[in-house]
Scaffold this motif. Structure first.
Motif, PDB file in Angstrom:
ATOM      1  N   ASP A 239       1.312  -0.917  -0.339  1.00 53.89           N
ATOM      2  CA  ASP A 239       0.562  -0.178   0.285  1.00 53.89           C
ATOM      3  C   ASP A 239       1.108   1.117   0.356  1.00 53.89           C
ATOM      4  O   ASP A 239       0.195   2.601   0.162  1.00 53.89           O
ATOM      5  CB  ASP A 239      -0.658  -0.319   1.227  1.00 53.89           C
ATOM      6  CG  ASP A 239       0.221   0.503   2.484  1.00 53.89           C
ATOM      7  OD1 ASP A 239       0.938   0.176   2.918  1.00 53.89           O
ATOM      8  OD2 ASP A 239      -1.419  -0.129   3.379  1.00 53.89           O
ATOM      9  N   ALA A 240       2.109   1.495  -0.214  1.00 50.53           N
ATOM     10  CA  ALA A 240       2.696   2.472  -0.267  1.00 50.53           C
ATOM     11  C   ALA A 240       4.055   1.539  -0.926  1.00 50.53           C
ATOM     12  O   ALA A 240       4.849   0.334  -0.279  1.00 50.53           O
ATOM     13  CB  ALA A 240       3.271   2.746   1.680  1.00 50.53           C
ATOM     14  N   ILE A 241       5.170   2.989  -1.384  1.00 50.97           N
ATOM     15  CA  ILE A 241       6.105   2.118  -2.074  1.00 50.97           C
ATOM     16  C   ILE A 241       6.848   3.582  -1.366  1.00 50.97           C
ATOM     17  O   ILE A 241       6.857   4.899  -2.376  1.00 50.97           O
ATOM     18  CB  ILE A 241       5.707   1.914  -3.533  1.00 50.97           C
ATOM     19  CG1 ILE A 241       5.266   1.238  -4.078  1.00 50.97           C
ATOM     20  CG2 ILE A 241       7.645   1.546  -4.410  1.00 50.97           C
ATOM     21  CD1 ILE A 241       5.256   0.789  -5.269  1.00 50.97           C
ATOM     22  N   VAL A 242       8.441   3.067  -1.073  1.00 56.21           N
ATOM     23  CA  VAL A 242       9.450   4.547  -0.586  1.00 56.21           C
ATOM     24  C   VAL A 242      10.918   3.684  -2.190  1.00 56.21           C
ATOM     25  O   VAL A 242      10.751   3.012  -2.370  1.00 56.21           O
ATOM     26  CB  VAL A 242      10.098   4.367   0.702  1.00 56.21           C
ATOM     27  CG1 VAL A 242      11.367   4.508   0.663  1.00 56.21           C
ATOM     28  CG2 VAL A 242       9.760   3.570   1.530  1.00 56.21           C
ATOM     29  N   CYS A 243      11.025   5.080  -2.996  1.00 59.51           N
ATOM     30  CA  CYS A 243      11.444   5.559  -4.189  1.00 59.51           C
ATOM     31  C   CYS A 243      13.115   5.101  -3.511  1.00 59.51           C
ATOM     32  O   CYS A 243      12.669   6.832  -3.122  1.00 59.51           O
ATOM     33  CB  CYS A 243      10.746   5.920  -4.570  1.00 59.51           C
ATOM     34  SG  CYS A 243       9.535   5.227  -5.585  1.00 59.51           S
ATOM     35  N   GLY A 244      14.327   5.453  -3.890  1.00 56.55           N
ATOM     36  CA  GLY A 244      15.196   5.511  -3.347  1.00 56.55           C
ATOM     37  C   GLY A 244      15.228   6.849  -4.100  1.00 56.55           C
ATOM     38  O   GLY A 244      16.392   7.660  -3.822  1.00 56.55           O
ATOM     39  N   SER A 245      15.238   8.054  -4.972  1.00 55.01           N
ATOM     40  CA  SER A 245      15.610   8.740  -5.733  1.00 55.01           C
ATOM     41  C   SER A 245      13.989   9.402  -6.575  1.00 55.01           C
ATOM     42  O   SER A 245      12.782   8.444  -6.199  1.00 55.01           O
ATOM     43  CB  SER A 245      16.455   8.862  -6.938  1.00 55.01           C
ATOM     44  OG  SER A 245      16.028   8.312  -7.487  1.00 55.01           O
ATOM     45  N   ASP A 246      14.005  10.838  -6.519  1.00 52.78           N
ATOM     46  CA  ASP A 246      12.466  11.377  -7.104  1.00 52.78           C
ATOM     47  C   ASP A 246      12.758  10.815  -8.512  1.00 52.78           C
ATOM     48  O   ASP A 246      11.557  10.378  -9.984  1.00 52.78           O
ATOM     49  CB  ASP A 246      12.669  12.402  -7.331  1.00 52.78           C
ATOM     50  CG  ASP A 246      12.676  13.229  -5.734  1.00 52.78           C
ATOM     51  OD1 ASP A 246      12.091  12.974  -5.436  1.00 52.78           O
ATOM     52  OD2 ASP A 246      13.245  14.363  -5.776  1.00 52.78           O
ATOM     53  N   GLN A 247      13.581  10.147  -9.359  1.00 54.38           N
ATOM     54  CA  GLN A 247      13.902   9.378 -10.350  1.00 54.38           C
ATOM     55  C   GLN A 247      12.687   8.170 -11.109  1.00 54.38           C
ATOM     56  O   GLN A 247      12.516   8.346 -11.534  1.00 54.38           O
ATOM     57  CB  GLN A 247      15.355   9.696 -11.583  1.00 54.38           C
ATOM     58  CG  GLN A 247      15.956  10.832 -11.678  1.00 54.38           C
ATOM     59  CD  GLN A 247      17.679  10.636 -11.587  1.00 54.38           C
ATOM     60  OE1 GLN A 247      18.247  10.439 -10.678  1.00 54.38           O
ATOM     61  NE2 GLN A 247      17.974  10.814 -12.961  1.00 54.38           N
ATOM     62  N   ILE A 248      13.588   7.553  -9.574  1.00 53.52           N
ATOM     63  CA  ILE A 248      12.866   6.722  -9.431  1.00 53.52           C
ATOM     64  C   ILE A 248      11.650   6.450  -8.730  1.00 53.52           C
ATOM     65  O   ILE A 248      10.655   5.747  -9.909  1.00 53.52           O
ATOM     66  CB  ILE A 248      13.626   5.560  -8.219  1.00 53.52           C
ATOM     67  CG1 ILE A 248      15.078   4.403  -9.040  1.00 53.52           C
ATOM     68  CG2 ILE A 248      12.978   4.002  -8.309  1.00 53.52           C
ATOM     69  CD1 ILE A 248      16.024   4.507  -7.191  1.00 53.52           C
ATOM     70  N   ALA A 249      11.085   7.420  -8.369  1.00 55.56           N
ATOM     71  CA  ALA A 249       9.807   7.430  -8.293  1.00 55.56           C
ATOM     72  C   ALA A 249       8.711   8.062  -9.212  1.00 55.56           C
ATOM     73  O   ALA A 249       7.759   7.111  -9.692  1.00 55.56           O
ATOM     74  CB  ALA A 249       9.814   8.444  -6.985  1.00 55.56           C
ATOM     75  N   ARG A 250       8.937   8.707 -10.251  1.00 55.55           N
ATOM     76  CA  ARG A 250       8.627   9.135 -11.506  1.00 55.55           C
ATOM     77  C   ARG A 250       8.329   8.074 -11.803  1.00 55.55           C
ATOM     78  O   ARG A 250       7.300   7.726 -13.195  1.00 55.55           O
ATOM     79  CB  ARG A 250       9.528  10.025 -12.537  1.00 55.55           C
ATOM     80  CG  ARG A 250       9.532  11.433 -12.093  1.00 55.55           C
ATOM     81  CD  ARG A 250       8.308  11.833 -12.050  1.00 55.55           C
ATOM     82  NE  ARG A 250       8.043  12.316 -13.639  1.00 55.55           N
ATOM     83  CZ  ARG A 250       7.590  13.114 -14.693  1.00 55.55           C
ATOM     84  NH1 ARG A 250       8.637  14.383 -13.688  1.00 55.55           N
ATOM     85  NH2 ARG A 250       7.570  13.124 -15.540  1.00 55.55           N
ATOM     86  N   GLY A 251       9.625   7.075 -12.130  1.00 54.41           N
ATOM     87  CA  GLY A 251       9.019   5.827 -12.668  1.00 54.41           C
ATOM     88  C   GLY A 251       8.179   5.227 -12.716  1.00 54.41           C
ATOM     89  O   GLY A 251       7.322   4.075 -13.104  1.00 54.41           O
ATOM     90  N   VAL A 252       8.066   5.004 -11.306  1.00 55.91           N
ATOM     91  CA  VAL A 252       7.022   4.129  -9.667  1.00 55.91           C
ATOM     92  C   VAL A 252       5.774   4.349 -10.430  1.00 55.91           C
ATOM     93  O   VAL A 252       4.625   4.236 -10.612  1.00 55.91           O
ATOM     94  CB  VAL A 252       7.310   3.862  -8.389  1.00 55.91           C
ATOM     95  CG1 VAL A 252       6.236   3.845  -7.710  1.00 55.91           C
ATOM     96  CG2 VAL A 252       8.495   3.500  -8.220  1.00 55.91           C
ATOM     97  N   LEU A 253       5.380   5.809 -10.901  1.00 52.95           N
ATOM     98  CA  LEU A 253       4.281   6.865 -10.925  1.00 52.95           C
ATOM     99  C   LEU A 253       3.233   6.203 -12.102  1.00 52.95           C
ATOM    100  O   LEU A 253       2.126   6.299 -12.477  1.00 52.95           O
ATOM    101  CB  LEU A 253       3.980   8.120 -10.870  1.00 52.95           C
ATOM    102  CG  LEU A 253       4.725   9.006  -9.557  1.00 52.95           C
ATOM    103  CD1 LEU A 253       4.562   9.861  -8.817  1.00 52.95           C
ATOM    104  CD2 LEU A 253       3.189   8.766  -8.231  1.00 52.95           C
TER     105      LEU A 253
END
Length: 331
Positions: A239-253
């Motif tokens: 129900d939540a994902i911690v992403c190691g960087s904002d770049q990774i987070a953009r890909g996750v989104l």
């Protein structure tokens, strides 16, 4: 008629004193006899001498410039650190930026160039948070290391607190009601990745929660975030994902949107760094842990200024991060 500008040497010669004494007299130094000072000042007025700021600074031992050596190719860390340093210097000191592009030979070339320009000190910015080799104590000016600490404990370093950053990310997610928290991070060889994971795992343990699977290490890229997310969703309920960087987070989104997963209603997402090129176009707005790079730059500049004055404080100083809340964790 000659229009040559009157120099400090001209003043010294007419006043019958050395250049160093003339400089001290003009700059009000206490070690000059009052009669000598008055004689020098009278000659300076008669010759219409206007002190050159750079020449005066060199004679005093300071040029009002510092060098910033960086290995950060894209300015992700070095530019906000530079901005913070310039804020701290408040226009009284100029910062000369040199990018060594991760090349030790190029770094030595830039170092020699900056020293030839008589900089008052150096700020050295690493490309990752792993400790880096010291420039050594033969460097004739003070040095402060930022982002990547020096391997030499006698040096001054200002670094981000990545363990606390990992803790803050998970604490925020838990505060929003998340309990099945996964972690997609970057290169496992980077201390930033493992330190953030260590802080995140410790916080989960403090709340008697188990991570939703092992940390998935990869690259610091949007592509890795897009690749890792489908495999994660197929293997674990999160129900939540911690992403190691904002770049990774953009890909996750991107990957969550492709799977029809609502953010944050179904899964919350949090990144690290608060890097504007990544956060600006995120849909929804990306919650992230701001590592306070500008504050690191300010502290580095403050410590460098202290060292230039002879007030040297060795050791590592960690700058605390903060969570910037946006729509990817709270609707």
């Amino acid at each position: 008629m000659s229009t040559r500008q009157v120099t400090l040497r001209d003043v010294a010669q007419v006043a019958g004193v050395s250049v160093a004494t003339a400089s001290k007299a003009i700059n009000g130094k206490a070690e000059v006899h009052p009669d000598t000072r008055e004689r020098v000042l009278e000659v300076a007025r008669r010759l219409s001498f206007t002190p050159n700021a750079l020449a005066r600074a060199i004679l005093e031992g300071h040029t009002g410039t510092v060098g910033l050596l960086t290995h950060d190719l894209v300015g992700r860390f070095s530019l906000p650190i530079l901005m913070g340093a310039e804020d701290a210097f408040a226009g009284r000191t100029s910062v000369l930026l040199c990018d060594s592009r991760g090349d030790a030979i190029r770094e030595q070339h830039h170092l020699s160039t900056l020293l030839a320009r008589r900089v008052d000190g150096l700020i050295v910015v690493g490309s990752q948070t792993d400790a880096r080799p010291s420039l050594g104590h033969e460097v004739p000016v003070p040095v402060v290391y930022v982002y990547a600490p020096s391997e030499d404990e006698a040096d001054a370093s200002v670094v981000p607190d990545n363990v606390t950053a990992g803790r803050l990310a998970v604490e925020h997610l838990i505060a929003t009601g998340r309990r099945r928290i996964a972690h997609i991070s970057g290169d496992v060889s980077y201390a930033a990745a493992t330190d953030r994971a260590r802080g995140a795992d410790a916080t989960l343990a403090d709340h008697d929660l188990a991570p939703a699977g092992a940390v998935r290490y990869g690259s610091w890229s949007e592509a890795w975030g897009r690749t890792a997310t489908p495999a994660l969703l197929d293997e674990a309920e999160v129900d939540a994902i911690v992403c190691g960087s904002d770049q990774i987070a953009r890909g996750v989104l991107d990957a969550l949107r492709d799977r029809g997963v609502r953010v944050p209603e179904d899964i919350a997402v949090i990144g690290f760094d608060n890097w504007e090129p990544m956060t600006a176009g995120a849909r929804p707005g990306l919650t992230t842990v701001d590592m306070n790079f500008q504050q690191m730059g300010r502290r580095a500049a403050e410590r460098l200024a202290e060292a230039v004055r002879g007030e040297v404080t060795p050791g590592i100083e960690a700058v605390m991060p903060r969570v910037v809340v946006r729509g990817s964790t709270i609707a």
